[in-house]
Design a protein around this motif. Structure first.
Motif, PDB file in Angstrom:
ATOM      1  N   UNK A   1       0.800  -1.241   0.000  1.00 46.34           N
ATOM      2  CA  UNK A   1       0.000   0.000   0.000  1.00 46.34           C
ATOM      3  C   UNK A   1       0.832   1.291   0.000  1.00 46.34           C
ATOM      4  N   UNK A   2       1.898   1.390   0.839  1.00 47.70           N
ATOM      5  CA  UNK A   2       2.676   2.649   0.782  1.00 47.70           C
ATOM      6  C   UNK A   2       3.217   2.911  -0.623  1.00 47.70           C
ATOM      7  N   UNK A   3       3.687   1.857  -1.277  1.00 49.38           N
ATOM      8  CA  UNK A   3       4.216   2.007  -2.644  1.00 49.38           C
ATOM      9  C   UNK A   3       3.148   2.471  -3.612  1.00 49.38           C
ATOM     10  N   UNK A   4       1.917   1.954  -3.437  1.00 46.53           N
ATOM     11  CA  UNK A   4       0.810   2.351  -4.313  1.00 46.53           C
ATOM     12  C   UNK A   4       0.556   3.858  -4.186  1.00 46.53           C
ATOM     13  N   UNK A   5       0.495   4.343  -2.936  1.00 44.04           N
ATOM     14  CA  UNK A   5       0.194   5.764  -2.750  1.00 44.04           C
ATOM     15  C   UNK A   5       1.360   6.641  -3.178  1.00 44.04           C
ATOM     16  N   UNK A   6       2.588   6.154  -2.980  1.00 44.18           N
ATOM     17  CA  UNK A   6       3.741   6.943  -3.452  1.00 44.18           C
ATOM     18  C   UNK A   6       3.788   6.965  -4.988  1.00 44.18           C
ATOM     19  N   UNK A   7       3.314   5.898  -5.617  1.00 45.30           N
ATOM     20  CA  UNK A   7       3.236   5.885  -7.086  1.00 45.30           C
ATOM     21  C   UNK A   7       2.231   6.943  -7.565  1.00 45.30           C
ATOM     22  N   UNK A   8       1.070   7.006  -6.900  1.00 45.21           N
ATOM     23  CA  UNK A   8       0.068   8.038  -7.236  1.00 45.21           C
ATOM     24  C   UNK A   8       0.673   9.431  -7.085  1.00 45.21           C
ATOM     25  N   UNK A   9       1.415   9.615  -5.978  1.00 43.04           N
ATOM     26  CA  UNK A   9       2.030  10.928  -5.725  1.00 43.04           C
ATOM     27  C   UNK A   9       3.013  11.294  -6.821  1.00 43.04           C
ATOM     28  N   UNK A  10       3.884  10.339  -7.169  1.00 46.02           N
ATOM     29  CA  UNK A  10       4.903  10.612  -8.197  1.00 46.02           C
ATOM     30  C   UNK A  10       4.226  10.931  -9.525  1.00 46.02           C
ATOM     31  N   UNK A  11       3.178  10.172  -9.867  1.00 42.38           N
ATOM     32  CA  UNK A  11       2.480  10.421 -11.139  1.00 42.38           C
ATOM     33  C   UNK A  11       1.834  11.810 -11.126  1.00 42.38           C
ATOM     34  N   UNK A  12       1.195  12.164  -9.997  1.00 41.41           N
ATOM     35  CA  UNK A  12       0.521  13.470  -9.918  1.00 41.41           C
ATOM     36  C   UNK A  12       1.527  14.609 -10.042  1.00 41.41           C
ATOM     37  N   UNK A  13       2.667  14.467  -9.364  1.00 46.29           N
ATOM     38  CA  UNK A  13       3.608  15.597  -9.312  1.00 46.29           C
ATOM     39  C   UNK A  13       4.515  15.671 -10.527  1.00 46.29           C
ATOM     40  N   UNK A  14       4.906  14.487 -11.065  1.00 49.77           N
ATOM     41  CA  UNK A  14       5.934  14.519 -12.116  1.00 49.77           C
ATOM     42  C   UNK A  14       5.392  14.265 -13.512  1.00 49.77           C
ATOM     43  N   UNK A  15       4.137  13.801 -13.613  1.00 52.29           N
ATOM     44  CA  UNK A  15       3.574  13.538 -14.947  1.00 52.29           C
ATOM     45  C   UNK A  15       2.282  14.328 -15.170  1.00 52.29           C
ATOM     46  N   UNK A  16       1.296  14.120 -14.276  1.00 53.09           N
ATOM     47  CA  UNK A  16      -0.039  14.690 -14.518  1.00 53.09           C
ATOM     48  C   UNK A  16      -0.015  16.224 -14.465  1.00 53.09           C
ATOM     49  N   UNK A  17       0.574  16.789 -13.395  1.00 51.25           N
ATOM     50  CA  UNK A  17       0.566  18.257 -13.274  1.00 51.25           C
ATOM     51  C   UNK A  17       1.370  18.932 -14.399  1.00 51.25           C
ATOM     52  N   UNK A  18       2.614  18.480 -14.690  1.00 54.85           N
ATOM     53  CA  UNK A  18       3.327  19.120 -15.811  1.00 54.85           C
ATOM     54  C   UNK A  18       2.565  18.988 -17.135  1.00 54.85           C
TER      55      UNK A  18
END
Ligand code: HEM
Length: 155
Positions: free
Chosen positions: A44-61
């Motif tokens: 689970x921690x990895x799942x949420x950190x994956x969401x975070x990385x995607x939001x900050x480094x892919x989705x927002x840019x």
């Protein structure tokens, strides 16, 4: 016939590509989450950190590229006051808000809670519910935005 490619078409291609990059992965979240959750609480921690990385480094840019390219297209051939454009602009601003002010902090909190108790607590369940509801709302807004951009009602 000479091959002339208008800058407008290049920017439109970039706009649509950025839409795919920003939102494509989000439509895969339900399947992605379900598969990772099958691996148990340790995942689970990895799942949420994956969401975070995607939001900050892919989705927002990519959303920034959607916005900048969209502004160019709108100012070149349309008007920011056209209802289908102003409505989609509003949706994009709301999406920035939901990702930055709700989904990102919620995923950060979910990662911490999952690290602490494996996602078994009431806090985790509440935050996970919030992420699911806000995530679904964001997806629905993306669908509406694609409809407005494609059908251009009132144009
Ligand atoms: C969630 C945000 C957005 C999504 C999902 C989105 C999606 C799309 C798509 C799929 C197209 C291609 C439509 C077609 O060719 O029929 C398009 C075109 C376009 N978009 Fe967006 N867009 C978004 C935000 C914006 C914003 C914020 C603006 C302006 C400020 C904008 C302005 C335009 C313009 C002017 C076109 C060109 C229409 C044409 O020439 O046919 N878009 N968009």
């Amino acid at each position: 016939m000479p091959l002339a490619i208008a800058l407008y078409d290049v920017v439109l291609t970039i706009h649509i590509l950025a839409v795919v990059v920003a939102f494509g992965v989000v439509f895969a979240y339900p399947l992605l989450d379900a598969e990772i959750r099958k691996a148990g609480p340790a995942a689970l921690p990895g799942l949420h950190r994956l969401h975070l990385a995607l939001a900050q480094r892919l989705i927002t840019p990519a959303m920034v590229v959607v916005l900048l390219a969209g502004l160019y297209l709108a100012l070149d051939r349309y008007d920011l006051g056209d209802p289908w454009i102003s409505a989609t602009l509003t949706i994009l601003v709301v999406l920035f808000g939901l990702v930055g002010a709700v989904l990102t902090p919620t995923d950060r909190r979910l990662a911490e809670l999952a690290e602490r108790d494996g996602g078994t607590g009431e806090d985790y369940a509440r935050e996970a519910r919030k992420a699911a509801i806000v995530g679904s709302l964001a997806l629905a807004l993306v669908v509406v935005a694609i409809f407005l951009m494609t059908a251009k009602p009132g144009a």
